[in-house]
Design an enzyme around this catalytic site. Structure first.
Site, PDB file in Angstrom:
ATOM      1  N   HIS A   1       6.279  -9.043  -2.897  1.00  0.00           N
ATOM      2  CA  HIS A   1       5.385  -9.902  -3.680  1.00  0.00           C
ATOM      3  C   HIS A   1       4.181 -10.318  -2.827  1.00  0.00           C
ATOM      4  O   HIS A   1       3.038 -10.257  -3.269  1.00  0.00           O
ATOM      5  CB  HIS A   1       6.151 -11.140  -4.153  1.00  0.00           C
TER       6      HIS A   1
ATOM      7  N   TYR B   1      16.411  -9.700  -3.451  1.00  0.00           N
ATOM      8  CA  TYR B   1      16.637  -9.824  -4.890  1.00  0.00           C
ATOM      9  C   TYR B   1      16.494  -8.512  -5.667  1.00  0.00           C
ATOM     10  O   TYR B   1      16.905  -8.435  -6.820  1.00  0.00           O
ATOM     11  CB  TYR B   1      15.685 -10.873  -5.492  1.00  0.00           C
TER      12      TYR B   1
ATOM     13  N   ARG C   1       5.453  -1.965  -8.487  1.00  0.00           N
ATOM     14  CA  ARG C   1       4.895  -2.222  -7.152  1.00  0.00           C
ATOM     15  C   ARG C   1       5.954  -1.880  -6.118  1.00  0.00           C
ATOM     16  O   ARG C   1       7.063  -2.397  -6.162  1.00  0.00           O
ATOM     17  CB  ARG C   1       4.467  -3.680  -7.038  1.00  0.00           C
TER      18      ARG C   1
END
Length: 351
Positions: A256, A265, A252
């Site tokens: 998120h 991250y 992706r």
């Protein structure tokens, strides 16, 4: 490369056929159908992000980069099959026949957005992780007991494999040999947790060994590989052979959710060498004489008009009744909740 669970692919990053056994099945109609649906859901997805940034939609879970996994799997289903999506599988839902306006409505917090079209067996999107897997096994068991040839597909991410529901769903389905496909989209992150901190096993597909069922890894950015492997798993299930665990390795490109910042991250250069699904399909089409700029302009205009009409209908939808927050929680409303309702309604009248 994992030699026991290699990643199956039919075309490579440049759109070249690498598995000649599928050559006769890759006809122009199938190719264009797959591309059309991937283009359609990407347009939907980008519009949803834009609406959220403008304050016209709630927090949204994007899926760009996962179009091949969602379209290929959804188009492999029969009309009477079951779909058990997560909160990120609205692309699969749309491909399977969900209403686009209601899908936008869902992201505005409306319960009406969970209601599928008449005759479509689409479970409400599962936000709690992995809870849909036992439900999918149960629906498939019901179909088996009724003597139908209908199957179910359950979508989940890599983080779901750490949940007890993953074990319960796969264990039940394997014991009773129910017609269900467990379709994992391995995006290599469960929000901010990389897969190497999620599990010690090298692949998700190998987890199938514990349940005595087939486990297959596929290139989740190769729409052909997804489509044909899901079809194969569904036929395996329909013929009374039980479930299959499929691991679609994908990437992706975005966050998120629209409330997330992946730069916190994810390394900046991670994923840069991955060729996204639509570009790979475009290269295949050009290599095989299927690419048509006029056709592309035509479908692009059609899809954009559909998206704009869905947004307009969503924003014109009647306002929600605030009393629904209180009235549909208990069969008999507790006194404390009745007091809260009266207090809140009084506050609204004062406002």
């Amino acid at each position: 490369m994992n030699t026991q669970y290699p990643i199956k692919r039919i075309i490579d990053d440049e759109g070249n056929l690498v598995d000649a056994s599928y050559q006769d099945q890759l006809n122009e109609q199938l190719v264009k159908d797959l591309y059309y649906h991937m283009h359609r859901i990407r347009t939907f997805d980008r519009k949803a992000i834009s609406l959220q940034r403008q304050g016209r939609l709630g927090t949204y879970a994007p899926f760009e980069g996962q179009e091949a996994s969602q379209v290929g799997s959804a188009l492999a289903l029969n009309a009477d099959d079951w779909m058990f999506p997560t909160y990120r599988d609205h692309g699969a839902k749309l491909t399977f026949g969900a209403d686009m306006m209601k899908t936008y409505l869902y992201w505005n917090g409306r319960v009406e957005g969970c209601v599928p079209p008449e005759g479509k067996k689409i479970f409400p999107p599962a936000v709690p992780i992995a809870t849909q897997l036992p439900h999918a096994a149960g629906a498939a068991w019901a179909e088996k007991r009724k003597g139908t040839k209908n199957a179910a597909i359950a979508y989940f991410g890599d983080g779901a494999t750490s949940e007890g529901d993953f074990h319960e769903g796969l264990n039940f389905a394997s014991v009773f040999k129910v017609p269900v496909v467990f379709f994992n989209q391995n995006n290599r992150y469960a929000i901010s947790v990389p897969i190497e901190k999620q599990m010690n096993s090298e692949t998700i597909a190998q987890k199938a060994v514990a349940y005595g069922i087939p486990g297959v890894r596929i290139d989740g950015n190769d729409c052909f590989s997804v489509y044909f492997e899901v079809k194969k798993a569904l036929e395996h299930a329909r013929n009374g052979n039980g479930p299959t665990l499929l691991e679609a390795v994908t990437w992706r490109t975005g966050a998120h959710t629209t409330a997330d910042d992946p730069t916190k991250y994810r390394p900046e250069d991670q994923g840069k060498g991955i060729v996204e699904p639509l570009l790979r399909m475009e290269r295949f089409m050009k290599n095989n004489g299927y690419w048509d700029e006029e056709w592309l302009a035509e479908i692009d205009e059609k899809i954009k008009a559909e998206v704009e009409a869905a947004v307009e209908a969503m924003e014109s939808y009647p306002k929600a009744n605030v009393e629904d927050l209180f009235d549909h929680v208990y069969a008999n409303m507790p006194l404390e909740l009745a007091d809260q309702k009266a207090s809140y309604l009084a506050h609204l009248r004062r406002g």
